[in-house]
Write a protein that holds these residues in place. Structure first.
Motif, PDB file in Angstrom:
ATOM      1  N   HIS A  82      13.427  -8.802   0.789  1.00 32.33           N
ATOM      2  CA  HIS A  82      12.915  -9.286   2.084  1.00 32.33           C
ATOM      3  C   HIS A  82      14.125  -9.860   2.857  1.00 32.33           C
ATOM      4  O   HIS A  82      13.333  -9.482   4.235  1.00 32.33           O
ATOM      5  CB  HIS A  82      12.083 -10.645   1.485  1.00 32.33           C
TER       6      HIS A  82
ATOM      7  N   CYS B 223       4.858  -8.413   0.921  1.00 33.39           N
ATOM      8  CA  CYS B 223       5.143  -7.156   2.212  1.00 33.39           C
ATOM      9  C   CYS B 223       4.122  -6.141   1.183  1.00 33.39           C
ATOM     10  O   CYS B 223       3.953  -5.212   2.007  1.00 33.39           O
ATOM     11  CB  CYS B 223       6.538  -7.144   1.579  1.00 33.39           C
TER      12      CYS B 223
ATOM     13  N   CYS C  93       9.675  -5.073   1.523  1.00 34.42           N
ATOM     14  CA  CYS C  93      10.081  -4.714   0.165  1.00 34.42           C
ATOM     15  C   CYS C  93       9.046  -4.834  -0.492  1.00 34.42           C
ATOM     16  O   CYS C  93       8.059  -4.808  -0.199  1.00 34.42           O
ATOM     17  CB  CYS C  93      11.529  -5.940   0.104  1.00 34.42           C
TER      18      CYS C  93
HETATM   19 ZN   LIG Z   1       8.766  -7.965   1.437  1.00 30.78          ZN
END
Ligand SMILES: [Zn+2]
Length: 239
Positions: free
Chosen positions: A222, A161, A156
């Motif tokens: 997430h 991330c 995400c």
């Molecule tokens: Zn994430």
């Protein structure tokens, strides 16, 4: 006696040739102009009688399996002023055939005209989406190549991330779930359209951890990124 037999065989041969050439004379031409969520429109006529309505079959095939999933018999009934010089002012070579795409289930399909047992003109592709993402026309798809089995992960826009990239991809687009995936550009060219589990994605991002047969799918959160329903999938390159 032998001579009679020869003559007889010769007659049969010519009769058969005659039948075949008559069949060939029934050639049609046609074209699919437009396809949307309700159906497909186009035109078709028989070369031997262009001013008469033409019977044809609209064939829907699953692109991945090659299987015909629906054959819809139809007859042309709409006027097409753009074709008048070929078919005459009173002719009705146009058609619109309704298609219930969603009833076919998620997947990639092509529509084409079949007349006298032969495929006529072009074909158009339609993608029926899975749970997320939108169904719709896929323009310019002429081939589907199976790239094999890939490891699938999710990511995400969070710092963990995307390390500060946020929702911006390495190709400069704003990432969108249902569309954006990160790939190893040495394996999949950037900009490629990919079919994964019935969903069409665009390869528009890269990532340090995305190497080889691995695809990272962009997700809205997430939690979604960490709980993808699959870890491996066959990946198909649409071109
Ligand atoms: Zn994430």
């Amino acid at each position: 006696m032998l001579k009679t037999l020869k003559l007889f065989l010769l007659t049969i041969t010519f009769a058969l040739l005659g039948a075949f050439s008559a069949f060939a004379g029934e050639d049609s031409c046609g074209h699919l102009d437009f396809l949307n969520e309700t159906g497909v429109s186009g035109w078709c006529y028989q070369n031997s009688q262009p001013s008469s309505p033409a019977d044809f079959t609209l064939r829907i095939a699953n692109v991945l399996t090659g299987e015909t999933v629906q054959e819809i018999p139809a007859t042309t009934s709409l006027s097409r002023p753009d074709l008048e010089s070929r078919t005459g002012a009173e002719s009705t070579p146009g058609f619109f055939v309704s298609i219930d795409w969603e009833s076919l289930g998620s997947g990639l399909y092509t529509a084409s005209i079949v007349s006298n047992g032969k495929t006529v003109g072009n074909s158009l592709s339609y993608h029926v989406s899975g749970a997320d993402g939108q169904s719709g026309l896929l323009e310019g798809i002429s081939s589907v190549q199976n790239l094999g089995n890939f490891r699938i992960t999710g990511y995400c826009s969070c710092r963990s991330c995307s390390a500060g990239w946020g929702g911006r991809t390495s190709s400069g687009t704003i990432a969108a779930s249902g569309r954006t995936v990160a790939v190893d550009p040495r394996v999949i060219p950037m900009g490629s359209r990919l079919l994964i589990n019935g969903q069409v994605y665009t390869a528009e991002d890269t990532g340090g951890g995305v190497k080889g047969s691995h695809i990272d799918i962009y997700c809205d959160s997430h939690a979604q990124a960490r709980s993808l329903p699959f870890q491996n999938a066959q990946v198909f390159l649409l071109s």
